[in-house]
Scaffold this active site. Structure first.
Site, short mmCIF file in Angstrom:
data_model
loop_
_atom_site.label_atom_id
_atom_site.label_comp_id
_atom_site.label_asym_id
_atom_site.label_seq_id
_atom_site.Cartn_x
_atom_site.Cartn_y
_atom_site.Cartn_z
N PHE A 95 0.81 -1.21 0.00
CA PHE A 95 0.00 0.00 0.00
C PHE A 95 0.85 1.27 0.00
CE2 PHE A 95 -2.89 2.64 3.02
CZ PHE A 95 -3.26 3.48 1.98
N ASP B 112 9.95 -6.97 -1.99
CA ASP B 112 8.65 -7.35 -1.45
C ASP B 112 8.54 -8.87 -1.42
OD1 ASP B 112 5.82 -7.30 -0.71
OD2 ASP B 112 5.80 -5.27 -1.54
N LYS C 108 -0.59 -8.05 -5.56
CA LYS C 108 0.09 -6.79 -5.25
C LYS C 108 0.85 -6.23 -6.44
CE LYS C 108 2.41 -8.03 -1.52
NZ LYS C 108 3.28 -7.88 -0.32
N TYR D 74 1.86 -7.08 16.37
CA TYR D 74 2.29 -6.09 15.38
C TYR D 74 2.79 -4.84 16.09
CZ TYR D 74 1.85 -2.27 12.04
OH TYR D 74 2.09 -1.15 11.28
N LYS E 196 6.78 -3.21 16.37
CA LYS E 196 7.12 -1.84 15.98
C LYS E 196 7.69 -1.07 17.17
CE LYS E 196 5.87 -1.83 11.63
NZ LYS E 196 6.84 -1.56 10.55
N LYS F 150 -5.28 -5.55 0.65
CA LYS F 150 -5.17 -5.75 2.09
C LYS F 150 -6.38 -6.45 2.70
CE LYS F 150 -3.21 -2.75 4.69
NZ LYS F 150 -2.89 -1.50 5.44
N TYR G 54 -9.50 -2.33 21.27
CA TYR G 54 -9.91 -1.45 20.17
C TYR G 54 -9.61 0.00 20.52
CZ TYR G 54 -12.95 0.46 16.51
OH TYR G 54 -13.46 1.13 15.41
#
Length: 325
Positions: free
Chosen positions: A10, A31, A38, A139, A143, A176, A285
């Site tokens: 993206f 990639d 993609k 995730y 990071k 995605k 959330y």
């Protein structure tokens, strides 16, 4: 040569397009194309070469010289917030980025990499400081841990920038699936049924009033390229608009665009259905995100960002143009 990892994804493919718009085509895209769809993100792009992610990682881990590299935009990652295979996520997101950092800093190659606003967890303060960071999934943790690794480094003489992306939407995200933006899903829902589905209220917010900092991918590209132009800037920076807007705002912007399309457009489209808030998302959330943009502004970036009333119609127009091709 410029390297763009995740260059078929993206944000990466949009950076490639942004470089092309400057007349730059000496680009190596890295990639993982096991999802071959993609490649469509690069069908209208000009690049010099492609390299598989695993091959690239093996080469940088052995210290291979890839020639004269002006900069690396590192967008490649497992970006699924629902992926709980920790070994996989840490290998792809953490170890890979550590190896790339070492390779770049040894050669004094500028590195601009994708971090994430998910490192802040539930918030409510979204500022680039350890006291506000509380990741809630693998995730986000991957990071967060790399950002910590970068902070611990001493004596780096080349540009290294981490950008904590907030809710990015815009062209070239269709691959995605469920992880695509709400703007993309609202477009599909309005095309299919004429109605948008939003969550009922949660965490003290009314139906559809949960708020996120939604940023158009064109603005994300603009910041990445500004950093490329300003190699004296290093550090970890938030990248949102600095303004939270509700999911209702995004839905209304999409509905307004559909209704403006004329006879075959949105005459019958425009309802919003509020569905029960899923149990599995409770406590996990983010009902509110809003980037503190003070650090990036202080670094010198002064351009305005699109709000959803501007960005969503532009995106839906792009999606409609793709449908007609």
């Amino acid at each position: 040569m410029i390297i763009v990892t995740g260059g078929a994804g993206f944000i990466g493919s949009n950076i490639v397009q942004g470089l092309n718009d400057r007349g730059i085509t000496d680009i190596l895209v890295v990639d993982d194309l096991r999802d071959g769809r993609k490649c469509l993100n690069l069908a209208d792009a000009d690049i010099r070469d492609y390299m598989d992610m695993d091959d690239f990682l093996a080469r940088i881990q052995t210290g291979e010289d890839l020639g004269r590299v002006e900069a690396v935009f590192h967008e490649g990652a497992c970006s699924s917030t629902t992926e709980w295979d920790g070994r996989f996520v840490m290998r792809v997101n953490y170890e890979y980025t550590k190896a790339l950092l070492a390779w770049c800093t040894q050669r004094k190659i500028p590195l601009i990499y994708a971090s994430s606003a998910s490192v802040y967890g539930m918030g409510p303060t979204f500022r680039e400081a350890r006291e506000f960071e509380q990741p809630l999934n693998m995730y986000a943790y991957s990071k967060f841990l790399f950002d910590c690794h970068l902070r611990a480094q001493q004596g780096i003489e080349s540009q290294v920038v981490g950008l904590r992306y907030f809710n990015v939407y815009g062209p070239r995200e269709q691959h995605k699936g469920s992880m695509a933006s709400v703007a993309y899903h609202f477009n599909n829902q309005l095309n299919e049924s004429g109605r948008v589905r939003l969550f009922e209220g949660s965490d003290g917010y009314g139906p559809g009033e949960q708020r996120r900092d939604f940023i158009h991918v064109d603005d994300v590209v603009a910041v990445n390229l500004w950093l490329f132009d300003n190699p004296q800037v290093s550090g970890i920076y938030n990248l949102g608009t600095g303004r939270a807007q509700s999911f209702n705002d995004v839905a209304r912007a999409a509905i307004k665009w559909f209704r403006a399309q004329g006879e075959d457009g949105g005459r019958e489209r425009g309802g919003i259905d509020y569905i029960p808030f899923p149990d599995h998302l409770k406590g996990r959330y983010q009902s509110f995100t809003e980037a503190d943009m003070g650090a990036l502004r202080a670094a010198g970036y002064d351009r305005p960002f699109m709000d959803v009333e501007t960005g969503v119609p532009a995106y839906l127009s792009w999606l409609a143009s793709q449908d007609k091709r």
